[in-house]
Design a protein around this motif. Sequence first.
Motif, PDB file in Angstrom:
ATOM      1  N   MET A 163      20.990  -3.819  24.094  1.00  0.00           N
ATOM      2  CA  MET A 163      21.791  -4.423  25.165  1.00  0.00           C
ATOM      3  C   MET A 163      21.774  -5.943  25.067  1.00  0.00           C
ATOM      4  O   MET A 163      22.792  -6.603  25.277  1.00  0.00           O
ATOM      5  N   LYS A 167      25.023  -8.350  24.421  1.00  0.00           N
ATOM      6  CA  LYS A 167      25.339  -9.500  25.271  1.00  0.00           C
ATOM      7  C   LYS A 167      25.548 -10.754  24.434  1.00  0.00           C
ATOM      8  O   LYS A 167      26.469 -11.539  24.670  1.00  0.00           O
ATOM      9  N   ILE A 176      33.528  -4.721  22.764  1.00  0.00           N
ATOM     10  CA  ILE A 176      32.086  -4.471  22.897  1.00  0.00           C
ATOM     11  C   ILE A 176      31.862  -3.066  23.422  1.00  0.00           C
ATOM     12  O   ILE A 176      30.750  -2.656  23.701  1.00  0.00           O
ATOM     13  N   TYR A 177      32.964  -2.308  23.571  1.00  0.00           N
ATOM     14  CA  TYR A 177      32.846  -1.005  24.199  1.00  0.00           C
ATOM     15  C   TYR A 177      32.457   0.092  23.226  1.00  0.00           C
ATOM     16  O   TYR A 177      32.053   1.161  23.622  1.00  0.00           O
ATOM     17  N   SER A 193      28.841   4.403  22.555  1.00  0.00           N
ATOM     18  CA  SER A 193      29.717   3.619  23.420  1.00  0.00           C
ATOM     19  C   SER A 193      28.848   2.778  24.345  1.00  0.00           C
ATOM     20  O   SER A 193      27.700   3.122  24.628  1.00  0.00           O
ATOM     21  N   LEU A 194      29.419   1.679  24.816  1.00  0.00           N
ATOM     22  CA  LEU A 194      28.675   0.819  25.731  1.00  0.00           C
ATOM     23  C   LEU A 194      28.264   1.619  26.963  1.00  0.00           C
ATOM     24  O   LEU A 194      27.176   1.451  27.506  1.00  0.00           O
ATOM     25  N   ARG A 195      29.154   2.517  27.364  1.00  0.00           N
ATOM     26  CA  ARG A 195      28.874   3.359  28.509  1.00  0.00           C
ATOM     27  C   ARG A 195      27.612   4.202  28.298  1.00  0.00           C
ATOM     28  O   ARG A 195      26.759   4.298  29.167  1.00  0.00           O
ATOM     29  N   ILE A 198      24.580   1.954  28.386  1.00  0.00           N
ATOM     30  CA  ILE A 198      24.233   1.507  29.732  1.00  0.00           C
ATOM     31  C   ILE A 198      23.460   2.572  30.501  1.00  0.00           C
ATOM     32  O   ILE A 198      22.522   2.270  31.225  1.00  0.00           O
ATOM     33  N   VAL A 199      23.867   3.836  30.331  1.00  0.00           N
ATOM     34  CA  VAL A 199      23.178   4.879  31.095  1.00  0.00           C
ATOM     35  C   VAL A 199      21.931   5.413  30.390  1.00  0.00           C
ATOM     36  O   VAL A 199      21.177   6.177  30.975  1.00  0.00           O
ATOM     37  N   ASN A 202      16.060   2.623  28.963  1.00  0.00           N
ATOM     38  CA  ASN A 202      15.820   1.350  28.292  1.00  0.00           C
ATOM     39  C   ASN A 202      14.834   1.435  27.132  1.00  0.00           C
ATOM     40  O   ASN A 202      14.919   0.671  26.185  1.00  0.00           O
ATOM     41  N   GLU A 212      25.555  10.865  15.742  1.00  0.00           N
ATOM     42  CA  GLU A 212      25.402  10.753  14.296  1.00  0.00           C
ATOM     43  C   GLU A 212      26.654  11.153  13.533  1.00  0.00           C
ATOM     44  O   GLU A 212      26.854  10.762  12.403  1.00  0.00           O
TER      45      GLU A 212
ATOM     46  N   ALA B   2      23.518  12.314   9.393  1.00  0.00           N
ATOM     47  CA  ALA B   2      24.665  13.230   9.504  1.00  0.00           C
ATOM     48  C   ALA B   2      25.582  13.060   8.315  1.00  0.00           C
ATOM     49  O   ALA B   2      25.744  11.969   7.788  1.00  0.00           O
ATOM     50  N   GLU B  36      27.692  19.510  18.281  1.00  0.00           N
ATOM     51  CA  GLU B  36      27.610  18.371  17.366  1.00  0.00           C
ATOM     52  C   GLU B  36      28.993  17.789  17.081  1.00  0.00           C
ATOM     53  O   GLU B  36      29.145  16.622  16.769  1.00  0.00           O
ATOM     54  N   LYS B 167      26.483   1.145  36.881  1.00  0.00           N
ATOM     55  CA  LYS B 167      25.592   2.112  36.224  1.00  0.00           C
ATOM     56  C   LYS B 167      25.542   3.418  36.996  1.00  0.00           C
ATOM     57  O   LYS B 167      25.598   4.507  36.422  1.00  0.00           O
ATOM     58  N   ILE B 176      34.659   2.810  32.575  1.00  0.00           N
ATOM     59  CA  ILE B 176      33.804   1.834  33.264  1.00  0.00           C
ATOM     60  C   ILE B 176      34.086   0.449  32.709  1.00  0.00           C
ATOM     61  O   ILE B 176      33.435  -0.515  33.071  1.00  0.00           O
ATOM     62  N   TYR B 177      35.083   0.356  31.823  1.00  0.00           N
ATOM     63  CA  TYR B 177      35.318  -0.912  31.140  1.00  0.00           C
ATOM     64  C   TYR B 177      36.213  -1.859  31.935  1.00  0.00           C
ATOM     65  O   TYR B 177      36.294  -3.031  31.655  1.00  0.00           O
ATOM     66  N   LEU B 194      34.188  -5.030  32.151  1.00  0.00           N
ATOM     67  CA  LEU B 194      32.742  -4.861  32.010  1.00  0.00           C
ATOM     68  C   LEU B 194      32.186  -5.970  31.131  1.00  0.00           C
ATOM     69  O   LEU B 194      31.090  -6.488  31.361  1.00  0.00           O
ATOM     70  N   ARG B 195      32.964  -6.348  30.135  1.00  0.00           N
ATOM     71  CA  ARG B 195      32.565  -7.413  29.236  1.00  0.00           C
ATOM     72  C   ARG B 195      32.327  -8.725  29.982  1.00  0.00           C
ATOM     73  O   ARG B 195      31.322  -9.396  29.769  1.00  0.00           O
ATOM     74  N   ILE B 198      29.224  -8.431  32.073  1.00  0.00           N
ATOM     75  CA  ILE B 198      27.996  -8.481  31.295  1.00  0.00           C
ATOM     76  C   ILE B 198      27.612  -9.913  30.925  1.00  0.00           C
ATOM     77  O   ILE B 198      26.436 -10.280  30.949  1.00  0.00           O
ATOM     78  N   VAL B 199      28.613 -10.717  30.592  1.00  0.00           N
ATOM     79  CA  VAL B 199      28.270 -12.085  30.190  1.00  0.00           C
ATOM     80  C   VAL B 199      28.163 -13.042  31.381  1.00  0.00           C
ATOM     81  O   VAL B 199      27.751 -14.189  31.222  1.00  0.00           O
TER      82      VAL B 199
END
Lengths: 458, 458
Positions: A163, A167, A176-177, A193-195, A198-199, A202, A212, B2, B36, B167, B176-177, B194-195, B198-199
Amino acid sequence: MAEQDFMTDEAMYDKALLDSLLLNNEIDAFRDEFLELHTYDQGAYFTQADDELRNQMYHLLSPKEVAELLETTEMEDEDYDHIFDTMDARYASDMLSEMSFDNAVDLLKILPKTKVASLLLLMDKDASEEIKALLHYEEDTAGSLMTTEYISISEMMSVREAMIHVKEQAPKAETIYVIFVQNDKKKLVGVISLRELIVAENDAYVEEVMNERVISVNVADDQEDVAMIMRDYDFLAVPVVDYQNHLLGIITIDDILDVIDEEASEDYSRLAGVSDIDSTKDTVFTTARKRLPWLMILTVLGMITATILGNFEETLEKVALLAAFIPIIGGMAGNSGTQSLAVAVRGISTGEVDEQSKVKLALREAGSGLLSGLCCAVLLFIIIVLIYQTPILALIVSFSLTIAMTVATLSGALVPLLMHRMKIDPAVASGPFISTINDIISMLIYFSLATTFMSYLV
Amino acid sequence: MAEQDFMTDEAMYDKALLDSLLLNNEIDAFRDEFLELHTYDQGAYFTQADDELRNQMYHLLSPKEVAELLETTEMEDEDYDHIFDTMDARYASDMLSEMSFDNAVDLLKILPKTKVASLLLLMDKDASEEIKALLHYEEDTAGSLMTTEYISISEMMSVREAMIHVKEQAPKAETIYVIFVQNDKKKLVGVISLRELIVAENDAYVEEVMNERVISVNVADDQEDVAMIMRDYDFLAVPVVDYQNHLLGIITIDDILDVIDEEASEDYSRLAGVSDIDSTKDTVFTTARKRLPWLMILTVLGMITATILGNFEETLEKVALLAAFIPIIGGMAGNSGTQSLAVAVRGISTGEVDEQSKVKLALREAGSGLLSGLCCAVLLFIIIVLIYQTPILALIVSFSLTIAMTVATLSGALVPLLMHRMKIDPAVASGPFISTINDIISMLIYFSLATTFMSYLV
């Protein structure tokens, strides 16, 4: 509260106000008003401005600000050329460095080679190296669409570290998504994905939370295939790799929207026999000049039909009424041929028609041509008998119609399919071309039949 | 690591393996292998599976998992109908609740009303209320495309609070973007990506960092207009508001990709005179049945041309060679008419042609028709004189060609423009229809001229 801009056909900016602020050199007032606008609207204002206003804009706006508005604006190639002619070279190269690499490359491809070389010289070295590399990819390949400004992380990072990295990289990245995961050999091993990031917990490792099974495209793949993948998979960005699976760049959805538009336009233009469908702003002369080559070729081809009919002059002299049915037989063959041409061309473009289904499609088209030809022939037979009380003539016309429609439907599907197999650009299989070929065939069928059964007609 | 899936025409899943795991009821092995895959590939497998395999899939997969694969899959309406017929009603309603509301609504619109009512009854109350509300929006409007699963924050939140809120909402949101900012009266006052969030500084207030100039669409706006906005502005999502600027929902880019495809296909089909361009899988009978209505109408219209020509039988008897040039005059009028039809129809769809530019476009088309008609006429005159040594005949044919091409080009542009002004669906202005009308006009011109100057010909 900001004034709400509902969708209208009107401009979303106050032209008179912006014009006067610019001309009176009111720097702050202009910048306040102008930079409030969405970059698309900034671009709309820029596009309609004359050279004087534009030059003044270069004074009041930074290269970065101009770069941003040009990136969301679409103009004709000549217009871009003109912009670079009137812009200071140093300003121009600064502006190009501020663009995404893929957009800078798109612009540079329009300009003459000498101008490109001098602009690259003025640019800072890192950016010019990247852009030079991208300039080498062939038109319409994944390489020509991609940008190298992606975010990639290592599989060994924790989610927290990732993360922080995202940033940091955010200002320089095209998106950045979607974040790509590389191993220590720079190979693409995952995507997240950024999503999802985020979830995620950490403390988890990227390796544990990434996907993968990455779907990627090869740098040499055709842009049409890339568009299909992105549409089918609903991707916001797709990674571009070399044959050893090294990550080279990414392609984002906004570039693909343009490709989808472009490819659909291409099929559409082909069907109509026009080269450039989006040219509603052209003058009479440009329009005529663009369409004339095709029309001239079609005139010469049309003379083949005329010469064939000329050879049947004797038949025509005996039964003049035969001529009355020339347009309907030719026209119906043209109509049904165009229908099957359209289905085949679109099927090839969207990937719905593959090697296995080609024969099936051609057979189906021939069958449906025969079937609808028969139905139209029965209808035509009844009408002709009712109007002219000439059953033999009606029979010849109806029979010719059936064969002509069957042949036309089959050829409409076969020609593009064969061209596609032989890797010839199916642009030659345009609608008017197919119609003219069908004209020739249907006239030959009609008058051969009529001449053969002449004794029953007179 | 993978296995890397490069782009190929082959399926991205192992059909035989999945089939056997399913049939042997190997729950874990099947789930491991199947989940998968990307949901698009899951959908591809599901689409080709028979009822037995599908029923087994419903046993091994949760309603949520099936919902996800169906959301990325496109099938024919009949197929969806069949799926719901064979699926347990409770499972089906659970599955619908797990979908994005906009996708659930799209599915329910396909099903018969009675089935919809019973599925909604089984659903949990919150979801069924939302879906019922969305079901009421008219087809092809912004309302019918939108979903209510967006993320909105208050302008009074700090960036830190906003991030926590995002979140929390992430699992339920369609995207969420793009995050929308509402004031305490639930009105839309800002937007932030979201970008940008974030910044932004953690302690800043949303109010300070958001963009106040929000571009939104009205819930009643046409989907074509929404698509244009999203393409032009490169949006990932656009907010949908009512006339008082209350935020009602959002439309995301993936839904718009489908709209752009759909609208381009519509124009294309119109030009070819086919109703359903993407039907390469239809049988001979379905294809013929779909195209026959148009072809029958065109046959009757074609008889008008034939009857007109029949009235000129006397002229034809005197100079049989006149008949030889019927196809070329009719064909060239058809070709140039189709070209201008294509440009006008596409110009209207893409919004390039507006009220002001309509007259200009029509005039330009007429001018370019005249100009290219003249050029083709000169070419034709020379060829005819060379082959037949009949300058008067050549003159009549060439003159007719010029007028026919001018009229055809003008009518090709005028008909769709007039229909658009009169708010009639320009579907009637399909390519074959315009060609047939042009046939009638050009034959009238040609034979009137020939009859008038008959004394010079014989």
